[in-house]
Enzyme design. Structure first.
Site, mmCIF file in Angstrom:
data_model
loop_
_atom_site.group_PDB
_atom_site.id
_atom_site.type_symbol
_atom_site.label_atom_id
_atom_site.label_comp_id
_atom_site.label_asym_id
_atom_site.label_seq_id
_atom_site.Cartn_x
_atom_site.Cartn_y
_atom_site.Cartn_z
ATOM 1 N N LYS A 79 0.868 -1.181 0.000
ATOM 2 C CA LYS A 79 0.000 0.000 0.000
ATOM 3 C C LYS A 79 0.904 1.230 0.000
ATOM 4 O O LYS A 79 1.973 1.220 0.630
ATOM 5 C CB LYS A 79 -0.855 -0.066 1.274
ATOM 6 C CG LYS A 79 -1.969 0.934 1.403
ATOM 7 C CD LYS A 79 -2.760 0.645 2.701
ATOM 8 C CE LYS A 79 -3.917 1.584 2.906
ATOM 9 N NZ LYS A 79 -4.693 1.247 4.131
ATOM 10 N N SER A 154 -9.620 1.131 3.201
ATOM 11 C CA SER A 154 -8.795 1.967 2.360
ATOM 12 C C SER A 154 -7.734 1.190 1.565
ATOM 13 O O SER A 154 -7.215 1.705 0.575
ATOM 14 C CB SER A 154 -8.094 3.032 3.199
ATOM 15 O OG SER A 154 -7.205 2.427 4.110
ATOM 16 N N SER A 178 -9.594 -1.290 7.344
ATOM 17 C CA SER A 178 -9.051 -1.021 6.004
ATOM 18 C C SER A 178 -8.346 -2.183 5.326
ATOM 19 O O SER A 178 -8.026 -2.104 4.144
ATOM 20 C CB SER A 178 -8.102 0.179 6.049
ATOM 21 O OG SER A 178 -8.842 1.368 6.068
#
Lengths: 476, 97
Positions: A79, A154, A178
């Site tokens: 990420k 996310s 997330s």
């Protein structure tokens, strides 16, 4: 034609170690699959040059007889809130566009020390604020099962990357769900460890008392192996805890006699019918396999979301105060003085959701409101921790859905931030209480995946992973 | 029930060092008000006899030896992202007008 699947991480590493497969070929395959799936937009940047160089070094070391490590040559995707050399670290935010990390996160260093190779950085809601990737300052990632829907967030870029086989695993961060939420919406495994099990050093902070780092994988074995490599105390993060035991050697102890707590608040109103059906069917199958199912109540979980949206923005407002446009990040060139340089750099550099959270956080921490909001939320949190611990003293695990819904349409919740927050309703409790939790693919509504959430005891990550492996077998 | 006003949002923006445009202020007034009203429901919880959570896994006073640590990152590396430098120092706009 490129093979569209990956063997298990342990098998891949073994093949590289034995010389049967070259690290450079695994990196090549990963880069090819990243290119193949680019229409879904999970990736912000690839690290082609750095990844190939590392792969060649690993291959050269193997030919010299050196041990390349437990993840030898295995490509992965991080990420874009992990500090990694070889590409910018942006957190999908305009204010960090072009940021060139001066050091790497501990998690990345540990993975690299065992031979893993970061090949790309994945999209996210900017600063991990959101549950759809629509808050990314750059672009929205598309759900691999339906391009008109969100992947969840996310860590949406990371879960889509794994769902599209771009790499055998990806890294995410989980502050309020997330990792687990997008894993549920994309049909992959997402693991949120006990708070502090993996060092947060070098990962862009969101809510520091809630943030954890975890793997997104195709199965539980892979998650356990990656977690095992990353876990443990780090002098650079004083909240880290010791790895209690080897995490990767999982034992499928079977379902018989397993004590499962069904949190009744997690199955209350507001669930999609199909999500309820899949969850109840799964519970019935576990019961058939010999599990002892008990209904439990976590009364405070109904307030967990309200509690979370006080504590999280409070911590966000503090963590995001460092982005001042002076030391790094976006700088508004035409400001007339220092104060205006701060305020305009932050206005242009931050997206709407970051601004909302900063201002809500500032509100709940301001004098006159602190006791009613922040302190009260920390008291409710204590209550939730106690209730969770009590439920887990009578049960091995707690089980429920990961998400109240399947993937929603792109744009559906944009313009209604509170509605977007509601998507976190089933995941935030584990962050508030610090417990480990996993999302396992459990079924589908048409094309759209539905995840099962399994919550374990604090620091009971090994037990949770063992049990998850048994449940995974039932689900397959 | 009291609601967040335009002045409240302006004040929050000031404290947060964010210069909002007029359109942004209008939008945030109603959005922030809805969020604050929602989170306010924790008012109703009875928390008597409880202590606020300080650290979720119960760590207290984590110490390390008072020794020099070599972080292996040079000042040059740490300064490379700064928008403006002068003699290895970060250069900012004037503070006083």
């Amino acid at each position: 034609m490129t093979d569209l699947t990956w063997k298990s991480i342990a098998e891949l590493a073994e093949e590289v170690r034995s010389g049967k497969t070259k690290a450079i070929d695994l990196v090549g395959k990963s880069l090819k699959l990243i290119d193949k799936g680019k229409a879904y937009k999970p990736i912000i940047a690839t690290l082609e040059k750095a990844a190939k160089k590392r792969a060649e070094e690993i291959d050269a070391n193997i030919s010299k007889g050196k041990d390349p490590g437990r993840l030898a040559g295995v490509p992965f995707i991080a990420k874009d809130n992990f500090l990694v050399f070889g590409a910018d670290t942006t957190a999908a935010s305009n204010i960090l566009k072009g940021f060139d990390a001066p050091y790497q996160s501990t998690a990345i260093n540990k993975l690299e020390a065992e031979g893993a190779i970061c090949v790309a950085k994945a999209n996210l809601d900017a600063f991990a604020h959101g549950s759809s990737t629509e808050n990314s300052d750059f672009f929205t990632t598309l759900n691999p099962h339906d391009k008109t829907r969100v992947p969840g967030g996310s860590s949406g870029g990371s879960t889509v990357a794994v769902a599209l086989s771009m790499a055998p695993f990806a890294l995410g961060t989980d502050t309020g769900g997330s990792i687990r939420f997008p894993a549920s919406l994309c049909g992959v495994v997402g693991y949120k460890p006990t708070y502090g099990l993996v060092s947060r050093s070098g990962v862009i902070a969101m809510g520091s008392s809630l943030d954890v780092i975890g793997p997104i994988t195709n199965d539980v074995n892979d998650a356990a192996l990656v977690l095992d490599v990353m876990a443990g105390k780090d002098p650079m993060d004083m909240t880290t805890i010791d790895k209690p035991e080897e995490l990767s050697d999982l034992a499928d102890r079977g379902i018989k006699g397993l004590k499962i707590g069904i949190v009744k608040e997690y199955l209350s109103d507001g669930l999609d019918e199909k999500v309820r059906e899949v969850t109840e069917n799964t519970i019935a199958r576990l019961k058939d396999a010999g599990a002892v199912v008990n209904e439990v109540s976590l009364p405070s979980s109904k307030l967990a979301l309200a509690c979370y949206y006080i504590l999280c923005p409070a911590e966000v407002s503090s963590n995001l105060s460092r982005y001042d446009g002076q030391r790094y990040g976006y700088n508004y060139k035409d400001a007339k003085d220092l104060d205006e340089s701060y305020t305009l750099s932050r206005d242009v550099g931050f997206g709407d959701e970051a601004k909302r959270r900063i201002m809500i956080g500032t509100y709940v921490l301001s004098s006159g409101y602190y006791d009613a909001y922040y302190k009260k939320a920390q008291l409710v949190r204590t209550k939730l921790i106690k209730e969770t611990a009590a439920a887990l003293s009578d049960n091995d695990i707690l089980v429920g859905p990961t998400s109240p819904m399947t993937a929603f349409k792109i744009g559906q919740n944009v313009g209604n931030p509170l509605q977007m927050y509601m998507t976190d309703v089933l995941t935030v409790s584990a962050n508030l209480s610090g417990n480990p939790a996993i999302s396992l693919p459990a079924g589908k509504d048409g094309n759209l995946p539905i995840g099962l959430q399994v919550i374990g005891k604090q620091a009971g990550d090994k037990e949770l992973l063992d049990i998850s492996k048994s449940i995974e077998r039932i689900l397959k | 029930m009291s609601s967040l006003t335009r002045e409240d949002v302006l004040k929050l923006a000031q404290l947060s060092k964010i210069k909002l445009t007029d359109e942004e202020i209008d939008k945030f007034v109603s959005e922030l008000d809805a969020i604050v009203k929602y989170v306010k429901q924790i008012d109703s919880v009875d928390v008597s006899g409880l202590r606020p959570t300080d650290q979720v896994t119960g760590l207290t006073n984590v110490m390390r030896p008072d020794e020099k640590i070599d972080y292996a990152t040079s000042p040059k590396e740490l300064l490379k992202n700064a928008p403006a430098l002068e003699k290895d120092q970060i250069k900012v706009k004037r503070i006083l007008n």
